[in-house]
Design an enzyme around this catalytic site. Structure first.
Site, PDB file in Angstrom:
ATOM      1  N   CYS A  66       0.815  -1.231   0.000  1.00 28.26           N
ATOM      2  CA  CYS A  66       0.000   0.000   0.000  1.00 28.26           C
ATOM      3  C   CYS A  66       0.847   1.281   0.000  1.00 28.26           C
ATOM      4  O   CYS A  66       1.631   1.523   0.920  1.00 28.26           O
ATOM      5  CB  CYS A  66      -0.931  -0.007   1.210  1.00 28.26           C
ATOM      6  SG  CYS A  66      -1.949   1.492   1.281  1.00 28.26           S
ATOM      7  N   LYS A 120      -9.454  -9.762   5.464  1.00 30.19           N
ATOM      8  CA  LYS A 120      -9.246  -8.867   6.620  1.00 30.19           C
ATOM      9  C   LYS A 120      -9.630  -9.557   7.925  1.00 30.19           C
ATOM     10  O   LYS A 120     -10.726 -10.110   8.027  1.00 30.19           O
ATOM     11  CB  LYS A 120     -10.111  -7.608   6.443  1.00 30.19           C
ATOM     12  CG  LYS A 120      -9.692  -6.763   5.264  1.00 30.19           C
ATOM     13  CD  LYS A 120     -10.639  -5.587   5.050  1.00 30.19           C
ATOM     14  CE  LYS A 120     -10.310  -4.906   3.742  1.00 30.19           C
ATOM     15  NZ  LYS A 120     -11.332  -4.050   3.208  1.00 30.19           N
ATOM     16  N   GLU A 172      -6.726   7.145   7.882  1.00 27.20           N
ATOM     17  CA  GLU A 172      -6.389   8.070   6.785  1.00 27.20           C
ATOM     18  C   GLU A 172      -4.919   8.498   6.920  1.00 27.20           C
ATOM     19  O   GLU A 172      -4.515   9.104   7.922  1.00 27.20           O
ATOM     20  CB  GLU A 172      -7.296   9.304   6.742  1.00 27.20           C
ATOM     21  CG  GLU A 172      -8.683   9.014   6.185  1.00 27.20           C
ATOM     22  CD  GLU A 172      -8.650   8.593   4.712  1.00 27.20           C
ATOM     23  OE1 GLU A 172      -7.958   9.224   3.894  1.00 27.20           O
ATOM     24  OE2 GLU A 172      -9.312   7.596   4.382  1.00 27.20           O
ATOM     25  N   SER A 173      -4.162   8.212   5.863  1.00 26.35           N
ATOM     26  CA  SER A 173      -2.712   8.445   5.911  1.00 26.35           C
ATOM     27  C   SER A 173      -2.353   9.903   6.194  1.00 26.35           C
ATOM     28  O   SER A 173      -1.407  10.185   6.927  1.00 26.35           O
ATOM     29  CB  SER A 173      -2.071   7.989   4.593  1.00 26.35           C
ATOM     30  OG  SER A 173      -2.594   8.727   3.509  1.00 26.35           O
ATOM     31  N   VAL A 188      -6.272   0.413   5.227  1.00 31.27           N
ATOM     32  CA  VAL A 188      -5.003   0.727   5.885  1.00 31.27           C
ATOM     33  C   VAL A 188      -4.437   1.970   5.198  1.00 31.27           C
ATOM     34  O   VAL A 188      -4.780   2.235   4.050  1.00 31.27           O
ATOM     35  CB  VAL A 188      -4.011  -0.463   5.761  1.00 31.27           C
ATOM     36  CG1 VAL A 188      -4.454  -1.615   6.612  1.00 31.27           C
ATOM     37  CG2 VAL A 188      -3.803  -0.886   4.307  1.00 31.27           C
TER      38      VAL A 188
HETATM   39  N1  LIG Z   1      -7.424   7.747   1.614  1.00 32.32           N
HETATM   40  C1  LIG Z   1      -6.841   6.608   2.264  1.00 32.32           C
HETATM   41  C2  LIG Z   1      -6.564   5.541   1.219  1.00 32.32           C
HETATM   42  C3  LIG Z   1      -6.050   4.254   1.846  1.00 32.32           C
HETATM   43  C4  LIG Z   1      -6.288   3.079   0.919  1.00 32.32           C
HETATM   44  O1  LIG Z   1      -6.912   3.183  -0.153  1.00 32.32           O
HETATM   45  N2  LIG Z   1      -5.818   1.921   1.355  1.00 32.32           N
HETATM   46  C5  LIG Z   1      -6.071   0.722   0.578  1.00 32.32           C
HETATM   47  C6  LIG Z   1      -4.810  -0.103   0.368  1.00 32.32           C
HETATM   48  S1  LIG Z   1      -3.590   0.800  -0.513  1.00 32.32           S
HETATM   49  C7  LIG Z   1      -7.040  -0.149   1.357  1.00 32.32           C
HETATM   50  O2  LIG Z   1      -6.890  -0.346   2.542  1.00 32.32           O
HETATM   51  N3  LIG Z   1      -8.043  -0.669   0.666  1.00 32.32           N
HETATM   52  C8  LIG Z   1      -9.024  -1.516   1.276  1.00 32.32           C
HETATM   53  C9  LIG Z   1      -9.286  -2.758   0.521  1.00 32.32           C
HETATM   54  O3  LIG Z   1      -8.534  -3.073  -0.415  1.00 32.32           O
HETATM   55  O4  LIG Z   1     -10.233  -3.448   0.888  1.00 32.32           O
HETATM   56  C10 LIG Z   1      -5.562   7.016   2.991  1.00 32.32           C
HETATM   57  O5  LIG Z   1      -4.948   8.003   2.569  1.00 32.32           O
HETATM   58  O6  LIG Z   1      -5.216   6.366   3.993  1.00 32.32           O
END
Ligand SMILES: N[C@@H](CCC(=O)N[C@@H](CS)C(=O)NCC(=O)O)C(=O)O
Length: 234
Positions: A23, A50, A75-76, A63
């Site tokens: 990620c 998960k 949120e990052s 994540v």
């Molecule tokens: N806006 C979020 C985006 C985080 C994101 O999209 N994470 C992805 C992995 S890179 C995730 O956890 N996706 C959930 C899934 O695949 O079910 C941030 O900045 O933290």
């Protein structure tokens, strides 16, 4: 322990970053943790399966997630800002406009990630070419923001650089299979990419087997890029 300036001394095991090895948003948080030398644990989970404990504490099911003694952050950008604020010094510029400008281009970075996801998920050559053009044009927009500094706007590593390191990392893998030069018209972006690729915090933000994991992930997409990779490997 909190002092008058609200700075925190984190001890081992006090905070845990829930992560996924591929990620790019998790990488942002890991890079900031490393740049600010914050001791932490990382718990890697499989997003395709998960764990129940994660589903319970993650409002968006995404994540990165930061577990702290005070509670959970998600949120990052929020996690990064928190870590930056509670530790000594700031990775952001001091000038309010410049700080805000950086935050604008951090948002822009997220749109590049969306275009990259579009590229590796594209089902046919037309959709693939469309995304390739979008990415090139975004790099051209970024090019005019950059100056002759090592990083986005400074020779010192800043918060925004934690966003662009993970973006450029994709191209180390794409370069193995594609002849397209995404940086042909953007020499400053290329130099920025090269400078970030040798930054220790950026290097250590992924596991050693990151590239093979990414290739497996790309192949499973069953996309135009998967077929390019398969052809090259045959
Ligand atoms: N806006 C979020 C985006 C985080 C994101 O999209 N994470 C992805 C992995 S890179 C995730 O956890 N996706 C959930 C899934 O695949 O079910 C941030 O900045 O933290």
């Amino acid at each position: 322990m909190t002092n008058n300036n609200q700075t925190k001394e984190f001890s081992d095991g006090q905070i845990d970053l829930v992560s996924f090895s591929l990620c790019p948003y998790v990488q942002r948080a890991i890079i900031i943790l490393d740049e600010k030398e914050i001791p932490h644990n990382r718990t890697y989970i499989n997003l395709a399966d998960k764990p129940d404990w994660f589903k319970k504490i993650s409002p968006l099911g995404k994540v990165p997630l930061l577990q702290t003694e005070q509670g959970v952050l998600f949120e990052s950008a929020v996690i990064g800002e928190y870590l930056d604020e509670v530790t000594t010094g700031s990775l952001h510029p001091i000038d309010p406009f410049e700080k805000a400008r950086h935050r604008s281009w951090i948002e822009f970075g997220s749109t590049i990630l969306a275009a990259i996801a579009g590229l590796y998920s594209a089902q046919d050559s037309k959709a693939f070419e469309d995304k390739r053009a979008v990415i090139t044009s975004k790099f051209e927009q970024l090019e005019v923001q950059l100056r002759d500094t090592n990083f986005f706007s400074s020779d010192n590593f800043q918060f925004i650089d934690a966003v662009y390191g993970p973006i450029f990392r994709y191209f180390d893998t794409f370069d193995l299979f594609m002849s397209d030069n995404f940086f042909a018209t953007t020499p400053r972006v290329l130099k920025y990419r090269q400078n970030l690729s040798i930054r220790p915090s950026v290097i250590q933000a992924v596991p050693e087997d990151y590239q093979s994991r990414l290739i497996d992930f790309l192949l499973k997409k069953d996309s135009h890029l998967s077929r390019i990779i398969n052809k090259k490997a045959a």
